[in-house]
Design a protein around this motif. Structure first.
Motif, PDB file in Angstrom:
ATOM      1  N   ARG A  16       0.817  -1.244  -0.069  1.00  0.00           N
ATOM      2  CA  ARG A  16      -0.160  -0.023  -0.037  1.00  0.00           C
ATOM      3  C   ARG A  16       0.978   1.243  -0.121  1.00  0.00           C
ATOM      4  O   ARG A  16       0.386   2.153  -0.612  1.00  0.00           O
ATOM      5  CB  ARG A  16      -0.881  -0.072   1.168  1.00  0.00           C
ATOM      6  N   LEU A  17       2.077   1.261   0.711  1.00  0.00           N
ATOM      7  CA  LEU A  17       3.037   2.233   0.564  1.00  0.00           C
ATOM      8  C   LEU A  17       3.685   2.753  -0.674  1.00  0.00           C
ATOM      9  O   LEU A  17       3.821   3.945  -1.114  1.00  0.00           O
ATOM     10  CB  LEU A  17       3.978   2.139   1.832  1.00  0.00           C
TER      11      LEU A  17
ATOM     12  N   GLU B 254       2.924  14.775   1.508  1.00  0.00           N
ATOM     13  CA  GLU B 254       1.488  14.920   1.021  1.00  0.00           C
ATOM     14  C   GLU B 254       0.909  16.139   1.712  1.00  0.00           C
ATOM     15  O   GLU B 254       0.202  16.992   0.937  1.00  0.00           O
ATOM     16  CB  GLU B 254       0.738  13.864   1.248  1.00  0.00           C
TER      17      GLU B 254
ATOM     18  N   GLU C 180       5.527   5.707   6.207  1.00  0.00           N
ATOM     19  CA  GLU C 180       4.146   6.315   6.380  1.00  0.00           C
ATOM     20  C   GLU C 180       4.076   7.802   6.682  1.00  0.00           C
ATOM     21  O   GLU C 180       3.442   8.753   6.181  1.00  0.00           O
ATOM     22  CB  GLU C 180       3.174   5.557   7.113  1.00  0.00           C
TER      23      GLU C 180
ATOM     24  N   ARG D  59       2.141   5.601  -2.828  1.00  0.00           N
ATOM     25  CA  ARG D  59       2.130   6.618  -2.095  1.00  0.00           C
ATOM     26  C   ARG D  59       3.329   7.172  -1.847  1.00  0.00           C
ATOM     27  O   ARG D  59       3.592   8.462  -2.432  1.00  0.00           O
ATOM     28  CB  ARG D  59       1.727   6.437  -0.531  1.00  0.00           C
TER      29      ARG D  59
ATOM     30  N   CYS E 168       4.968  10.509  -4.102  1.00  0.00           N
ATOM     31  CA  CYS E 168       5.718  11.642  -3.253  1.00  0.00           C
ATOM     32  C   CYS E 168       6.748  12.110  -4.318  1.00  0.00           C
ATOM     33  O   CYS E 168       7.419  13.260  -4.148  1.00  0.00           O
ATOM     34  CB  CYS E 168       6.365  10.973  -2.121  1.00  0.00           C
TER      35      CYS E 168
ATOM     36  N   CYS F 124       5.479  10.111   3.900  1.00  0.00           N
ATOM     37  CA  CYS F 124       4.476  10.299   2.842  1.00  0.00           C
ATOM     38  C   CYS F 124       3.681  11.211   3.413  1.00  0.00           C
ATOM     39  O   CYS F 124       3.161  12.133   2.650  1.00  0.00           O
ATOM     40  CB  CYS F 124       3.911   8.889   2.546  1.00  0.00           C
ATOM     41  N   THR F 125       2.913  10.999   4.793  1.00  0.00           N
ATOM     42  CA  THR F 125       2.152  12.093   5.170  1.00  0.00           C
ATOM     43  C   THR F 125       2.644  13.482   5.309  1.00  0.00           C
ATOM     44  O   THR F 125       1.937  14.149   4.706  1.00  0.00           O
ATOM     45  CB  THR F 125       1.745  11.503   6.541  1.00  0.00           C
TER      46      THR F 125
END
Length: 80
Positions: free
Chosen positions: A14-15, A73, A66, A18, A22, A69-70
């Motif tokens: 899932r990462l 984003e 995670e 993402r 980025c 990425c956050t």
């Protein structure tokens, strides 16, 4: 079969999209881009079985990816 390696693999899968998204938001000459390369290598190695699955260290590294990425984003929203 232990569930931790499976859960980590699913999390890594899932990462990857993402992290890929980025890349377009980061200057390739920046230090942040180096993080993308390291995190991408880790995810690839984890999914390829070159990193033993199910470890606490993997959970910590997946959390870092995670969080990275956050932050990217939030700092550089995608253009619409």
């Amino acid at each position: 079969m232990a569930t931790a390696p499976i859960a980590q693999s699913m999390r890594a899968k899932r990462l990857i999209p993402r992290l890929d998204a980025c890349v377009s938001r980061i200057d390739t000459n920046s230090e942040l881009f180096q993080h993308v390369a390291v995190y991408g290598g880790f995810l690839t190695d984890l999914l390829g079985g070159r990193v033993p699955g199910g470890t606490d260290q993997n959970d910590e590294l997946l959390g870092l990816v995670e969080e990275f990425c956050t932050l990217i984003e939030a700092d550089s929203p995608a253009a619409h």
